[in-house]
Design a protein around this motif. Structure first.
Motif, mmCIF file in Angstrom:
data_model
loop_
_atom_site.group_PDB
_atom_site.id
_atom_site.type_symbol
_atom_site.label_atom_id
_atom_site.label_comp_id
_atom_site.label_asym_id
_atom_site.label_seq_id
_atom_site.Cartn_x
_atom_site.Cartn_y
_atom_site.Cartn_z
ATOM 1 N N MET A 1 0.840 -1.197 0.000
ATOM 2 C CA MET A 1 0.000 0.000 0.000
ATOM 3 C C MET A 1 0.879 1.251 0.000
ATOM 4 N N THR A 2 0.406 2.284 -0.681
ATOM 5 C CA THR A 2 1.132 3.538 -0.766
ATOM 6 C C THR A 2 0.334 4.641 -0.074
ATOM 7 N N PHE A 3 1.035 5.445 0.701
ATOM 8 C CA PHE A 3 0.405 6.530 1.431
ATOM 9 C C PHE A 3 1.059 7.854 1.061
ATOM 10 N N ARG A 4 0.277 8.910 1.104
ATOM 11 C CA ARG A 4 0.829 10.244 0.913
ATOM 12 C C ARG A 4 0.097 11.226 1.812
ATOM 13 N N LEU A 5 0.760 12.331 2.103
ATOM 14 C CA LEU A 5 0.124 13.436 2.787
ATOM 15 C C LEU A 5 -0.269 14.485 1.774
ATOM 16 N N ARG A 6 -1.364 15.151 2.043
ATOM 17 C CA ARG A 6 -1.850 16.225 1.177
ATOM 18 C C ARG A 6 -2.558 17.258 2.030
ATOM 19 N N ALA A 7 -2.842 18.403 1.438
ATOM 20 C CA ALA A 7 -3.603 19.437 2.134
ATOM 21 C C ALA A 7 -5.021 18.949 2.406
ATOM 22 N N ALA A 8 -5.546 19.297 3.571
ATOM 23 C CA ALA A 8 -6.907 18.904 3.936
ATOM 24 C C ALA A 8 -7.935 19.675 3.111
ATOM 25 N N ARG A 9 -9.096 19.049 2.954
ATOM 26 C CA ARG A 9 -10.213 19.661 2.226
ATOM 27 C C ARG A 9 -11.477 19.574 3.089
ATOM 28 N N ALA A 10 -12.474 20.356 2.731
ATOM 29 C CA ALA A 10 -13.737 20.342 3.481
ATOM 30 C C ALA A 10 -14.360 18.947 3.496
ATOM 31 N N SER A 11 -14.135 18.178 2.432
ATOM 32 C CA SER A 11 -14.711 16.833 2.337
ATOM 33 C C SER A 11 -14.070 15.837 3.302
ATOM 34 N N ASP A 12 -13.010 16.242 3.987
ATOM 35 C CA ASP A 12 -12.355 15.363 4.956
ATOM 36 C C ASP A 12 -13.024 15.407 6.326
ATOM 37 N N LEU A 13 -14.094 16.153 6.475
ATOM 38 C CA LEU A 13 -14.715 16.344 7.782
ATOM 39 C C LEU A 13 -15.119 15.032 8.438
ATOM 40 N N GLU A 14 -15.869 14.187 7.739
ATOM 41 C CA GLU A 14 -16.354 12.960 8.369
ATOM 42 C C GLU A 14 -15.218 12.008 8.743
ATOM 43 N N LEU A 62 -2.949 18.818 7.407
ATOM 44 C CA LEU A 62 -2.568 17.838 6.393
ATOM 45 C C LEU A 62 -3.273 16.516 6.662
ATOM 46 N N ILE A 63 -3.509 15.777 5.606
ATOM 47 C CA ILE A 63 -4.244 14.510 5.672
ATOM 48 C C ILE A 63 -3.381 13.388 5.103
ATOM 49 N N LEU A 64 -3.319 12.264 5.826
ATOM 50 C CA LEU A 64 -2.655 11.060 5.327
ATOM 51 C C LEU A 64 -3.700 10.183 4.664
ATOM 52 N N GLU A 65 -3.478 9.851 3.392
ATOM 53 C CA GLU A 65 -4.448 9.024 2.696
ATOM 54 C C GLU A 65 -3.787 7.828 2.028
ATOM 55 N N ALA A 293 8.683 15.599 -1.169
ATOM 56 C CA ALA A 293 7.509 16.476 -1.176
ATOM 57 C C ALA A 293 7.570 17.393 -2.382
ATOM 58 N N THR A 294 6.396 17.885 -2.761
ATOM 59 C CA THR A 294 6.338 18.762 -3.927
ATOM 60 C C THR A 294 5.172 19.726 -3.796
ATOM 61 N N SER A 295 5.179 20.725 -4.659
ATOM 62 C CA SER A 295 4.103 21.694 -4.844
ATOM 63 C C SER A 295 4.032 22.704 -3.703
ATOM 64 N N HIS A 296 3.036 23.595 -3.793
ATOM 65 C CA HIS A 296 2.955 24.772 -2.935
ATOM 66 C C HIS A 296 1.591 24.826 -2.253
ATOM 67 N N LEU A 297 1.601 25.064 -0.944
ATOM 68 C CA LEU A 297 0.390 25.266 -0.157
ATOM 69 C C LEU A 297 -0.675 24.201 -0.390
ATOM 70 N N ASP A 298 -1.836 24.546 -1.004
ATOM 71 C CA ASP A 298 -2.913 23.558 -1.093
ATOM 72 C C ASP A 298 -2.604 22.431 -2.064
ATOM 73 N N GLY A 299 -1.527 22.542 -2.826
ATOM 74 C CA GLY A 299 -1.111 21.451 -3.699
ATOM 75 C C GLY A 299 -0.074 20.549 -3.069
ATOM 76 N N PHE A 300 0.304 20.833 -1.822
ATOM 77 C CA PHE A 300 1.371 20.086 -1.147
ATOM 78 C C PHE A 300 1.066 18.590 -1.111
ATOM 79 N N ARG A 301 2.090 17.805 -1.427
ATOM 80 C CA ARG A 301 2.006 16.350 -1.341
ATOM 81 C C ARG A 301 3.355 15.815 -0.868
ATOM 82 N N SER A 302 3.338 14.767 -0.057
ATOM 83 C CA SER A 302 4.585 14.150 0.398
ATOM 84 C C SER A 302 4.396 12.653 0.547
#
Length: 338
Positions: A1-14, A62-65, A293-302
């Motif tokens: 399985m592969t995991f990454r971190l990304r910026a959180a979104r409103a849809s991550d609430l639940e 940040l969110i781990l998915e 890691a790459t990208s800026h602010l809401d595009g951040f991924r690691s």
């Protein structure tokens, strides 16, 4: 399985709410309250969208998915400056020495003093990993991705950074430190005060907390014994912080007595050693294991991956990491050795 971190979104609430219910209390930055979590996500969205590349009053989430299933399995947070909306209180443990010539005796007393010394520092916190994923270095991925984010957006963070570790919580969900100190003045259980703080902020501490120093010797044994100690589940986190250059300097949380760890931001290992380079190719095999890691602010991924540093300063990464980060030759990646 592969995991990454990304910026959180409103849809991550639940998913965040479901994880918050697993924390067991004493986790102010992740309350099991939908309204409070929605407010955090809204504030994070504003922080990610802010154009000015300077220090502000931001909260980043940040969110781990799991990239295969899309499931949210962890989270972490960063605050650019604490104490901007309301005072940031800590207890500072210090020693008062007094000498009597008549008795030829020196007495040293430990004292807890209420302070706002740490106001204006950045904070890394809110780290929570789903219990079913506590293997494979994902906790380290969550923790160190915060420092890569700080390195990539250095102008938005202060010169000091702190991390509060949850203190000792007993089997009934209470705090021996709270019961022995603040609980005597507030008429609230630890769970009630902790929840109120998570939802409404800690101004009530300023309103009701006694301002005079507290002599540790006057506390009961249970309260004295937990000052500056992390919750058993936080001992590994404390070690990770120490490995990054954080240290304990006598500051403890006013609710549960847990230790506050401090570091100079530019001396945090993963900030200091972070490098950015252009991706030359995506076929690195047998390279150095690294956090990428790459990208800026809401595009951040690691994510975790392999890197091969080329003689010209560019970098080659493995194909899986390139796919996880959605990068290709010519893009910029930041990295630090795992």
């Amino acid at each position: 399985m592969t995991f990454r971190l990304r910026a959180a979104r409103a849809s991550d609430l639940e998913p965040l709410y479901e994880m918050a219910k697993l924390t067991g209390g004493g986790f102010t930055n992740l309350p099991a309250d939908r309204k409070a979590l929605a407010s955090k996500l809204d504030r994070a969205e504003q922080a990610f969208a802010r154009d000015e590349d300077r220090l502000g009053d931001d909260q980043f989430v940040l969110i781990l998915e799991n990239t295969q299933t899309g499931a949210v399995r962890g989270t972490c947070q960063m605050f650019s400056q604490v104490g901007q909306q309301w005072p940031f209180y800590s207890y500072r443990l210090s020693t008062l020495s007094q000498h009597s010539q008549e008795l030829d005796r020196t007495v040293r007393a430990e004292i807890l003093g209420l302070t706002t010394d740490l106001e204006g520092a950045s904070e890394v916190g809110g780290l929570f990993l789903h219990p079913n994923e506590r293997a494979g270095g994902l906790g380290l991925l969550l923790a160190r991705s915060r420092y890569l984010f700080i390195a990539m957006h250095r102008a938005r963070f202060a010169d000091r950074v702190l991390a509060e570790l949850r203190g000792i919580i007993d089997d009934r969900g209470g705090s021996p430190f709270w019961d022995g100190v603040a609980g005597r003045f507030f008429g609230m259980t630890f769970q009630e005060a902790d929840y109120f703080n998570a939802i409404n902020g800690n101004q009530f501490i300023a309103d009701l907390m006694p301002k005079h120093p507290v002599y540790v010797a006057m506390l009961n044994d249970d309260a004295r014994s937990v000052i500056g100690l992390p919750h058993p589940t936080g001992r590994a986190a404390m070690t990770m912080l120490e490995n990054e250059g954080f240290s304990y300097d006598g500051y403890v949380d006013i609710f549960d007595g847990g230790p506050t760890m401090l570091a100079r931001t530019d001396q945090v290992k993963s900030v200091k050693e972070a490098k950015h380079a252009t991706v030359e190719a995506v076929d690195c095999e047998g390279g150095e294991r690294a956090l990428l890691a790459t990208s800026h602010l809401d595009g951040f991924r690691s994510c975790y991956g392999e890197r091969c540093i080329n003689p010209d300063g560019s970098v080659t990464i493995d194909a899986t990491a390139a796919e996880t980060l959605d990068v290709q030759p010519g893009d910029i990646v930041w990295s630090v050795a795992r």
